[in-house]
Design a protein around this motif. Structure first.
Motif, short mmCIF file in Angstrom:
data_model
loop_
_atom_site.label_atom_id
_atom_site.label_comp_id
_atom_site.label_asym_id
_atom_site.label_seq_id
_atom_site.Cartn_x
_atom_site.Cartn_y
_atom_site.Cartn_z
N MET A 1 0.84 -1.19 0.00
CA MET A 1 0.00 0.00 0.00
C MET A 1 0.87 1.25 0.00
O MET A 1 1.97 1.25 0.56
CB MET A 1 -0.91 0.00 1.23
N ILE A 2 0.39 2.29 -0.62
CA ILE A 2 1.10 3.57 -0.67
C ILE A 2 0.42 4.55 0.28
O ILE A 2 -0.81 4.66 0.31
CB ILE A 2 1.11 4.15 -2.09
N TYR A 3 1.23 5.27 1.04
CA TYR A 3 0.73 6.28 1.96
C TYR A 3 1.47 7.59 1.69
O TYR A 3 2.66 7.59 1.34
CB TYR A 3 0.96 5.87 3.42
N THR A 4 0.77 8.70 1.86
CA THR A 4 1.41 10.01 1.76
C THR A 4 1.13 10.80 3.04
O THR A 4 0.08 10.62 3.67
CB THR A 4 0.91 10.82 0.55
N VAL A 5 2.06 11.65 3.42
CA VAL A 5 1.88 12.50 4.59
C VAL A 5 1.96 13.96 4.17
O VAL A 5 2.92 14.38 3.52
CB VAL A 5 2.95 12.23 5.68
N THR A 6 0.93 14.73 4.54
CA THR A 6 0.92 16.18 4.36
C THR A 6 0.68 16.80 5.73
O THR A 6 -0.41 16.67 6.29
CB THR A 6 -0.18 16.62 3.37
N LYS B 1 -3.94 3.19 -5.99
CA LYS B 1 -4.58 3.69 -4.78
C LYS B 1 -3.54 4.05 -3.73
O LYS B 1 -2.48 3.43 -3.63
CB LYS B 1 -5.52 2.63 -4.20
N SER B 2 -3.86 5.06 -2.94
CA SER B 2 -3.02 5.44 -1.81
C SER B 2 -3.90 6.00 -0.71
O SER B 2 -5.08 6.30 -0.93
CB SER B 2 -1.98 6.49 -2.24
N THR B 3 -3.32 6.13 0.47
CA THR B 3 -4.02 6.71 1.61
C THR B 3 -3.28 7.98 2.02
O THR B 3 -2.07 7.97 2.25
CB THR B 3 -4.06 5.74 2.80
N ALA B 4 -4.03 9.09 2.11
CA ALA B 4 -3.45 10.37 2.50
C ALA B 4 -3.56 10.55 4.01
O ALA B 4 -4.65 10.42 4.58
CB ALA B 4 -4.17 11.51 1.78
N LEU B 5 -2.43 10.85 4.63
CA LEU B 5 -2.36 11.07 6.08
C LEU B 5 -1.93 12.51 6.34
O LEU B 5 -1.41 13.19 5.47
CB LEU B 5 -1.34 10.12 6.71
N GLY B 6 -2.13 12.94 7.58
CA GLY B 6 -1.73 14.28 7.98
C GLY B 6 -2.68 14.82 9.02
O GLY B 6 -3.31 14.05 9.77
N LEU C 1 2.35 0.47 9.18
CA LEU C 1 3.07 0.21 7.94
C LEU C 1 4.13 -0.86 8.13
O LEU C 1 4.70 -1.00 9.22
CB LEU C 1 3.74 1.49 7.42
N GLY C 2 4.38 -1.63 7.07
CA GLY C 2 5.38 -2.69 7.15
C GLY C 2 5.96 -3.01 5.79
O GLY C 2 5.85 -2.23 4.84
N LYS C 3 6.58 -4.15 5.67
CA LYS C 3 7.29 -4.55 4.47
C LYS C 3 6.38 -4.50 3.25
O LYS C 3 5.25 -4.99 3.28
CB LYS C 3 7.85 -5.97 4.64
N GLY C 4 6.89 -3.89 2.20
CA GLY C 4 6.12 -3.77 0.96
C GLY C 4 5.34 -2.48 0.84
O GLY C 4 4.87 -2.14 -0.24
N ASP C 5 5.19 -1.73 1.94
CA ASP C 5 4.50 -0.46 1.89
C ASP C 5 5.45 0.64 1.41
O ASP C 5 6.67 0.56 1.60
CB ASP C 5 3.94 -0.08 3.27
N ILE C 6 4.85 1.66 0.81
CA ILE C 6 5.60 2.85 0.37
C ILE C 6 5.03 4.06 1.07
O ILE C 6 3.80 4.24 1.13
CB ILE C 6 5.50 3.03 -1.16
N LEU C 7 5.90 4.89 1.62
CA LEU C 7 5.48 6.12 2.30
C LEU C 7 6.14 7.31 1.62
O LEU C 7 7.36 7.31 1.39
CB LEU C 7 5.89 6.08 3.78
N VAL C 8 5.34 8.32 1.31
CA VAL C 8 5.85 9.56 0.73
C VAL C 8 5.70 10.66 1.77
O VAL C 8 4.59 10.94 2.24
CB VAL C 8 5.09 9.95 -0.55
#
Length: 301
Positions: free
Chosen positions: A1-6, A52-57, A124-131
């Protein structure tokens, strides 16, 4: 899964005027409201590319609710921390003879709010991507990037970082998967001016020596440079087109690189090419890049 932080997302109120007269009533001839923030931009473009990604912040009050609603409207999953005090900022972008921006402050973020974000990131764990992208607002600790990356160290999370100066340099010890300075930001780190693609390469390698795995350098009309963890150096001219709006182009490059990396089973050259075309597609459009726009540019290279 991809996650982004703003950390400090916004509602961007964009207006155009024939002319701006101070001290007088001005009437606009165009207006638009968009969810703003580098991480949010990455998530929107990823969704446009089919990922798909999940936006965090952090969000707060009625403006925060509007940010979430509009971001969800772009097909992005949102899991923001709702802050009790203050409101998410409104940034006004005035486009007249000159371009003027007036940026709001943002809500008051408490240690409990920060802990709530940490709890989300702890999943989050192995295989996840965080921006992680953008500046850190004054209400947060200046070492937020380091705290997050130190917390996730050893979990197998691939982290992409798009930040300036100390924010970027201070996290290299955690070996980010990819970093994306532009040529001016890269030059500022080392106190030099970098205008040509060939000039960028040795300084990108210096960032690798400090810990970065992959270095992606955007250079606007000059194109881009990529130095991989395998030692590969790839350069590209900028695709041909008319720049309409450069806002979000760098974020789009990050999204395109991630999409290309995932779609090619980790082929860095393909990821780089996708990143370059996605960044350019956003620059050539009034909105953020779409898949057909990117594919048209890919076919032209």
């Amino acid at each position: 899964m991809i996650y982004t932080v703003t950390f400090n997302p916004s509602l961007d109120y964009i207006v155009r005027l024939d002319s701006l007269k101070l001290g007088a009533v001005n009437r606009v001839n165009y207006e638009n409201v968009l969810p703003g923030g580098k991480g949010i931009n990455v998530s929107i473009v990823l969704n446009n590319l089919g990922h798909k990604s999940t936006a965090l912040g952090f969000v707060a009050d009625f403006t925060g609710r509007e940010i979430v609603e509009r971001t969800v409207g772009y097909g992005v999953d949102c899991d923001f921390v709702t802050v009790a005090e203050g409101m998410s900022r409104i940034n006004m972008k005035l486009k007249a003879e000159d371009e003027t921006e007036i940026n709001g402050m943002g809500p008051k973020i408490t240690p409990d709010d920060i802990d709530a974000l940490y709890q989300k990131l702890d999943k989050l764990g192995k295989g996840d991507i965080l921006v992680i992208a953008g500046s850190v607002p004054s209400m947060l600790p200046g070492d937020m990037y380091q705290r997050i990356m130190g917390r996730l160290e050893g979990r197998g999370v691939d982290i992409a970082v798009d930040a300036e100066r100390d924010l970027l340099v201070n996290v290299l010890q955690y070996h980010p998967f990819v970093i994306k300075p532009n040529n001016h930001e890269l030059g500022a780190i080392f106190g030099v001016e970098l205008n040509k693609r060939e000039e960028v390469v040795p300084y990108a390698k210096k960032l690798q020596e400090k810990g970065a795995r992959n270095v992606l350098v955007s250079m606007a009309g000059e194109g881009a440079v990529f130095v991989s963890e395998t030692g590969e150096v790839v350069m590209s001219e900028a695709p041909k087109g008319t720049v309409v709006n450069s806002v979000g182009a760098g974020d789009s490059m990050v999204a395109g690189f991630i999409a290309g990396y995932l779609e090619s089973d980790g082929n860095y050259a393909t990821a780089f090419k996708m990143g370059v075309c996605t960044g350019s597609a956003s620059a050539f459009s009034p909105d953020l890049a779409t898949r057909p726009e990117v594919e048209n540019l890919l076919a032209s290279l």
